[in-house]
Design an enzyme around this catalytic site. Structure first.
Site, PDB file in Angstrom:
ATOM      1  N   ARG A  57       0.847  -1.219   0.000  1.00  0.00           N
ATOM      2  CA  ARG A  57       0.000   0.000   0.000  1.00  0.00           C
ATOM      3  C   ARG A  57       0.873   1.258   0.000  1.00  0.00           C
ATOM      4  O   ARG A  57       0.549   2.256   0.633  1.00  0.00           O
ATOM      5  CB  ARG A  57      -0.948   0.038   1.211  1.00  0.00           C
ATOM      6  CG  ARG A  57      -1.791  -1.200   1.398  1.00  0.00           C
ATOM      7  CD  ARG A  57      -2.862  -1.377   0.328  1.00  0.00           C
ATOM      8  NE  ARG A  57      -3.740  -2.473   0.685  1.00  0.00           N
ATOM      9  CZ  ARG A  57      -3.557  -3.734   0.275  1.00  0.00           C
ATOM     10  NH1 ARG A  57      -2.552  -4.034  -0.526  1.00  0.00           N
ATOM     11  NH2 ARG A  57      -4.402  -4.667   0.644  1.00  0.00           N
ATOM     12  N   SER A  65     -10.876   0.192   3.957  1.00  0.00           N
ATOM     13  CA  SER A  65     -10.105  -0.099   5.184  1.00  0.00           C
ATOM     14  C   SER A  65      -9.489   1.191   5.683  1.00  0.00           C
ATOM     15  O   SER A  65      -8.791   1.875   4.940  1.00  0.00           O
ATOM     16  CB  SER A  65      -8.976  -1.083   4.881  1.00  0.00           C
ATOM     17  OG  SER A  65      -9.504  -2.234   4.313  1.00  0.00           O
ATOM     18  N   GLU A  72      -4.802   4.544   6.536  1.00  0.00           N
ATOM     19  CA  GLU A  72      -4.596   4.343   5.091  1.00  0.00           C
ATOM     20  C   GLU A  72      -5.077   5.522   4.231  1.00  0.00           C
ATOM     21  O   GLU A  72      -4.332   6.001   3.384  1.00  0.00           O
ATOM     22  CB  GLU A  72      -5.262   3.036   4.650  1.00  0.00           C
ATOM     23  CG  GLU A  72      -4.970   2.703   3.206  1.00  0.00           C
ATOM     24  CD  GLU A  72      -5.569   1.391   2.761  1.00  0.00           C
ATOM     25  OE1 GLU A  72      -5.095   0.342   3.223  1.00  0.00           O
ATOM     26  OE2 GLU A  72      -6.509   1.426   1.956  1.00  0.00           O
TER      27      GLU A  72
HETATM   28  P1  FAD Z   1      -8.564   9.419  -4.357  1.00  0.00           P
HETATM   29  O1  FAD Z   1      -9.199   8.980  -3.094  1.00  0.00           O
HETATM   30  O2  FAD Z   1      -9.205  10.520  -5.104  1.00  0.00           O
HETATM   31  O3  FAD Z   1      -7.041   9.844  -4.060  1.00  0.00           O
HETATM   32  C1  FAD Z   1      -6.207   9.047  -3.260  1.00  0.00           C
HETATM   33  C2  FAD Z   1      -4.812   9.675  -3.276  1.00  0.00           C
HETATM   34  O4  FAD Z   1      -4.251   9.567  -4.578  1.00  0.00           O
HETATM   35  C3  FAD Z   1      -4.817  11.171  -2.960  1.00  0.00           C
HETATM   36  O5  FAD Z   1      -3.635  11.451  -2.231  1.00  0.00           O
HETATM   37  C4  FAD Z   1      -4.780  11.846  -4.320  1.00  0.00           C
HETATM   38  O6  FAD Z   1      -4.143  13.117  -4.276  1.00  0.00           O
HETATM   39  C5  FAD Z   1      -3.944  10.854  -5.113  1.00  0.00           C
HETATM   40  N1  FAD Z   1      -4.313  10.816  -6.536  1.00  0.00           N
HETATM   41  C6  FAD Z   1      -5.501  10.424  -7.053  1.00  0.00           C
HETATM   42  N2  FAD Z   1      -5.469  10.490  -8.396  1.00  0.00           N
HETATM   43  C7  FAD Z   1      -4.230  10.944  -8.728  1.00  0.00           C
HETATM   44  C8  FAD Z   1      -3.598  11.262  -9.964  1.00  0.00           C
HETATM   45  N3  FAD Z   1      -4.204  11.106 -11.141  1.00  0.00           N
HETATM   46  N4  FAD Z   1      -2.331  11.754  -9.911  1.00  0.00           N
HETATM   47  C9  FAD Z   1      -1.678  11.922  -8.727  1.00  0.00           C
HETATM   48  N5  FAD Z   1      -2.230  11.648  -7.541  1.00  0.00           N
HETATM   49  C10 FAD Z   1      -3.498  11.164  -7.532  1.00  0.00           C
HETATM   50  N6  FAD Z   1      -7.854   0.044  -1.748  1.00  0.00           N
HETATM   51  C11 FAD Z   1      -7.104  -1.071  -1.952  1.00  0.00           C
HETATM   52  O7  FAD Z   1      -5.887  -0.980  -2.136  1.00  0.00           O
HETATM   53  N7  FAD Z   1      -7.683  -2.311  -1.957  1.00  0.00           N
HETATM   54  C12 FAD Z   1      -8.998  -2.491  -1.784  1.00  0.00           C
HETATM   55  O8  FAD Z   1      -9.469  -3.623  -1.815  1.00  0.00           O
HETATM   56  C13 FAD Z   1      -9.819  -1.343  -1.558  1.00  0.00           C
HETATM   57  N8  FAD Z   1     -11.148  -1.469  -1.332  1.00  0.00           N
HETATM   58  C14 FAD Z   1     -11.905  -0.367  -1.077  1.00  0.00           C
HETATM   59  C15 FAD Z   1     -13.274  -0.528  -0.819  1.00  0.00           C
HETATM   60  C16 FAD Z   1     -14.074   0.572  -0.567  1.00  0.00           C
HETATM   61  C17 FAD Z   1     -15.538   0.373  -0.299  1.00  0.00           C
HETATM   62  C18 FAD Z   1     -13.506   1.864  -0.577  1.00  0.00           C
HETATM   63  C19 FAD Z   1     -14.370   3.068  -0.342  1.00  0.00           C
HETATM   64  C20 FAD Z   1     -12.151   2.042  -0.811  1.00  0.00           C
HETATM   65  C21 FAD Z   1     -11.336   0.916  -1.066  1.00  0.00           C
HETATM   66  N9  FAD Z   1      -9.961   1.036  -1.309  1.00  0.00           N
HETATM   67  C22 FAD Z   1      -9.193  -0.071  -1.550  1.00  0.00           C
HETATM   68  C23 FAD Z   1      -9.311   2.354  -1.285  1.00  0.00           C
HETATM   69  C24 FAD Z   1      -9.416   3.125  -2.630  1.00  0.00           C
HETATM   70  O9  FAD Z   1     -10.513   2.691  -3.379  1.00  0.00           O
HETATM   71  C25 FAD Z   1      -8.157   2.995  -3.485  1.00  0.00           C
HETATM   72  O10 FAD Z   1      -7.037   3.462  -2.783  1.00  0.00           O
HETATM   73  C26 FAD Z   1      -8.276   3.761  -4.807  1.00  0.00           C
HETATM   74  O11 FAD Z   1      -7.155   3.500  -5.623  1.00  0.00           O
HETATM   75  C27 FAD Z   1      -8.414   5.277  -4.605  1.00  0.00           C
HETATM   76  O12 FAD Z   1      -8.751   5.832  -5.860  1.00  0.00           O
HETATM   77  P2  FAD Z   1      -9.409   7.255  -6.018  1.00  0.00           P
HETATM   78  O13 FAD Z   1      -9.413   7.561  -7.477  1.00  0.00           O
HETATM   79  O14 FAD Z   1     -10.708   7.318  -5.333  1.00  0.00           O
HETATM   80  O15 FAD Z   1      -8.324   8.161  -5.298  1.00  0.00           O
HETATM   81  P1  NAP Z   2     -10.023 -10.828   5.161  1.00  0.00           P
HETATM   82  O1  NAP Z   2     -10.139 -11.867   4.122  1.00  0.00           O
HETATM   83  O2  NAP Z   2     -11.036 -10.759   6.250  1.00  0.00           O
HETATM   84  O3  NAP Z   2      -8.571 -10.915   5.814  1.00  0.00           O
HETATM   85  C1  NAP Z   2      -8.189  -9.978   6.817  1.00  0.00           C
HETATM   86  C2  NAP Z   2      -6.786  -9.509   6.523  1.00  0.00           C
HETATM   87  O4  NAP Z   2      -5.915 -10.614   6.605  1.00  0.00           O
HETATM   88  C3  NAP Z   2      -6.662  -8.921   5.151  1.00  0.00           C
HETATM   89  O5  NAP Z   2      -6.568  -7.538   5.289  1.00  0.00           O
HETATM   90  C4  NAP Z   2      -5.439  -9.561   4.531  1.00  0.00           C
HETATM   91  O6  NAP Z   2      -4.338  -8.700   4.319  1.00  0.00           O
HETATM   92  C5  NAP Z   2      -4.991 -10.607   5.545  1.00  0.00           C
HETATM   93  N1  NAP Z   2      -4.996 -11.919   4.867  1.00  0.00           N
HETATM   94  C6  NAP Z   2      -6.047 -12.753   4.714  1.00  0.00           C
HETATM   95  N2  NAP Z   2      -5.638 -13.877   4.088  1.00  0.00           N
HETATM   96  C7  NAP Z   2      -4.322 -13.718   3.833  1.00  0.00           C
HETATM   97  C8  NAP Z   2      -3.347 -14.534   3.196  1.00  0.00           C
HETATM   98  N3  NAP Z   2      -3.653 -15.740   2.701  1.00  0.00           N
HETATM   99  N4  NAP Z   2      -2.096 -14.050   3.090  1.00  0.00           N
HETATM  100  C9  NAP Z   2      -1.762 -12.836   3.565  1.00  0.00           C
HETATM  101  N5  NAP Z   2      -2.641 -12.025   4.183  1.00  0.00           N
HETATM  102  C10 NAP Z   2      -3.909 -12.476   4.324  1.00  0.00           C
HETATM  103  O7  NAP Z   2      -9.945  -9.395   4.440  1.00  0.00           O
HETATM  104  P2  NAP Z   2     -11.108  -8.451   3.926  1.00  0.00           P
HETATM  105  O8  NAP Z   2     -11.201  -7.300   4.843  1.00  0.00           O
HETATM  106  O9  NAP Z   2     -12.333  -9.254   3.591  1.00  0.00           O
HETATM  107  O10 NAP Z   2     -10.465  -7.921   2.575  1.00  0.00           O
HETATM  108  C11 NAP Z   2     -10.196  -8.829   1.517  1.00  0.00           C
HETATM  109  C12 NAP Z   2      -9.122  -8.222   0.621  1.00  0.00           C
HETATM  110  O11 NAP Z   2      -9.577  -6.986   0.075  1.00  0.00           O
HETATM  111  C13 NAP Z   2      -7.825  -7.921   1.374  1.00  0.00           C
HETATM  112  O12 NAP Z   2      -6.750  -8.186   0.537  1.00  0.00           O
HETATM  113  C14 NAP Z   2      -7.924  -6.438   1.657  1.00  0.00           C
HETATM  114  O13 NAP Z   2      -6.662  -5.779   1.683  1.00  0.00           O
HETATM  115  C15 NAP Z   2      -8.732  -5.921   0.468  1.00  0.00           C
HETATM  116  N6  NAP Z   2      -9.533  -4.749   0.873  1.00  0.00           N
HETATM  117  C16 NAP Z   2      -8.874  -3.568   0.995  1.00  0.00           C
HETATM  118  C17 NAP Z   2      -9.577  -2.426   1.341  1.00  0.00           C
HETATM  119  C18 NAP Z   2      -8.873  -1.102   1.428  1.00  0.00           C
HETATM  120  O14 NAP Z   2      -9.554  -0.086   1.519  1.00  0.00           O
HETATM  121  N7  NAP Z   2      -7.575  -1.068   1.397  1.00  0.00           N
HETATM  122  C19 NAP Z   2     -10.943  -2.500   1.584  1.00  0.00           C
HETATM  123  C20 NAP Z   2     -11.566  -3.747   1.487  1.00  0.00           C
HETATM  124  C21 NAP Z   2     -10.848  -4.865   1.124  1.00  0.00           C
HETATM  125  P3  NAP Z   2      -4.146  -7.739   3.062  1.00  0.00           P
HETATM  126  O15 NAP Z   2      -5.001  -6.551   3.336  1.00  0.00           O
HETATM  127  O16 NAP Z   2      -2.689  -7.428   3.141  1.00  0.00           O
HETATM  128  O17 NAP Z   2      -4.525  -8.468   1.831  1.00  0.00           O
END
Ligand code: FAD
Ligand code: NAP
Length: 335
Positions: A164, A236, A330
């Protein structure tokens, strides 16, 4: 292109916090970008880049010029029997891009289905889910420096990608606008089902095709994650902490059932589990609460960015006090 003063960003952030940008512009060409940079220079404004607003916590007033890049072109720039390189403009919706790739039989990002946001933000935090990180399919990131407008291209290994993490959150934080991302995708399916829910489904139904896998991911996510349209959230709220082996040994002795995932630099603990064990699922902090199904998600029902941060701080303090583990937020502060 219009540069609009005093523009509400309430509908431009999935936490739905009230926010007003001093100036706001949606841009879709180099010409628009240069106009914005010139306007900002003339008026001594800081330029801030917004994508889909799904990973930010906004303050009530955002000084400067907020720019959203909206262009959505997608073209093949190289192709072999085995793989394809596509250049995708930053305004393309991420999930739509995943579905488009599947429709073309291009593989590698199917585990990242249903992540909100734009393609341009995907490299910023190296989006990841279900064992796949976008860095593994990124070939290069293109953009412009906000200070001066010079163009740049960074190859994947120059982007400082980590868990991340990327240079766009570190050395280049707030300094660039990503205009397009180049992805190297495979034409040969290689599905990743190591995470428990996908593993379980493949044990029951057999190994999925990449399109089936994307459908499973969508299904699991819909069953666990709140839809920001009805329960505003930023996904998250905390990164999963990676603790040292001695710290892990201390914790596992106290909490033998604690899930854990060994990494190169220590042991990853699921932050959601740590919060859940405190009994915080569903706990309210005024307008902000911990989601009742997923403790890693904070829900905002009428609060401001400040309220969200205050609630997050209370969760962090409780986790640190109980486990001695410091959680890192995050979503990015957008202020
Ligand atoms: P924004 O929220 O608009 O911006 C995020 C950051 O990136 C800011 O600092 C902004 O300045 C910068 N930025 C955005 N666009 C640009 C650009 N073109 N150039 C330079 N900087 C830029 N994230 C995960 O990694 N895994 C997940 O599974 C995941 N699940 C999610 C589920 C939900 C329900 C929600 C609400 C969020 C989730 N996220 C997840 C977080 C998020 O969706 C991601 O980080 C996504 O990539 C953010 O995109 P955005 O366009 O909305 O960025
Ligand atoms: P989950 O399956 O309930 O698992 C909880 C956490 O354990 C996850 O965050 C994941 O880490 C870790 N994990 C589970 N299985 C793993 C494995 N086999 N090896 C290494 N790490 C493991 O997670 P969840 O909340 O439902 O989310 C599922 C996936 O979607 C995850 O990868 C999570 O990162 C992603 N997600 C991200 C966001 C966001 O906003 N960043 C939001 C929703 C879901 P990791 O997070 O490192 O994968």
């Amino acid at each position: 292109m219009n540069i609009i003063p005093q523009h509400s960003l309430l509908e431009f952030n999935t936490l739905a916090v009230p926010a007003v940008a001093e100036y706001f512009a949606q841009v879709s060409s180099d010409k628009d970008i240069f106009e914005c940079l010139a306007f900002a220079k003339k008026n001594k404004l800081v330029v801030k880049v917004l994508g889909g607003g799904s990973n930010v916590v906004m303050s009530e007033f955002i000084p400067g010029l907020v720019v959203q890049f909206c262009a959505q072109d997608c073209k093949v720039i190289q192709e072999t029997d085995q793989s394809v390189t596509v250049k995708v403009e930053a305004g393309f919706n991420w999930h739509d891009f995943v579905l488009y790739c599947l429709s073309q039989d291009w593989y590698g990002i199917e585990n990242l289905a249903y992540i909100p946001g734009h393609v341009g933000a995907a490299p910023v935090q190296n989006i990841g889910a279900y064992g796949v990180e976008v860095k593994d399919c990124i070939k290069a990131v293109n953009g412009v420096y906000l200070d001066g407008g010079d163009a740049f291209t960074l190859l994947a290994d120059e982007c400082g990608f980590g868990y991340r993490e990327s240079c766009f959150k570190q050395a280049l934080n707030g300094q660039v606008l990503i205009t397009s991302v180049e992805f190297l995708l495979s034409k040969v399916p290689d599905v990743q089902v190591s995470y428990a829910p996908l593993n379980k489904m493949s044990a029951e139904k057999g190994l999925p095709t990449p399109s089936e896998l994307a459908r499973w991911v969508i299904e699991v996510r819909q069953s666990k994650l709140p839809d920001p349209k009805t329960l505003p959230n930023a996904g998250s709220f905390f990164k999963n902490p990676v603790v040292s082996t001695p710290d892990f040994n201390r914790l596992i002795e106290r909490y033998p059932s604690m899930p854990n995932y060994p990494q190169e630099n220590g042991v990853k603990l699921p932050a959601g589990w740590l919060i859940d064990q405190l009994g915080y699922k569903g706990k309210s902090f005024g307008h902000v609460s911990v989601h009742k199904l997923q403790a890693l998600v904070l829900i905002n029902l009428g609060g401001t960015g400040k309220d969200v941060i205050a609630a997050a701080n209370q969760v962090c303090e409780a986790v640190e006090e109980c486990y001695g583990v410091v959680l890192e937020q995050e979503p990015r502060l957008f202020h």
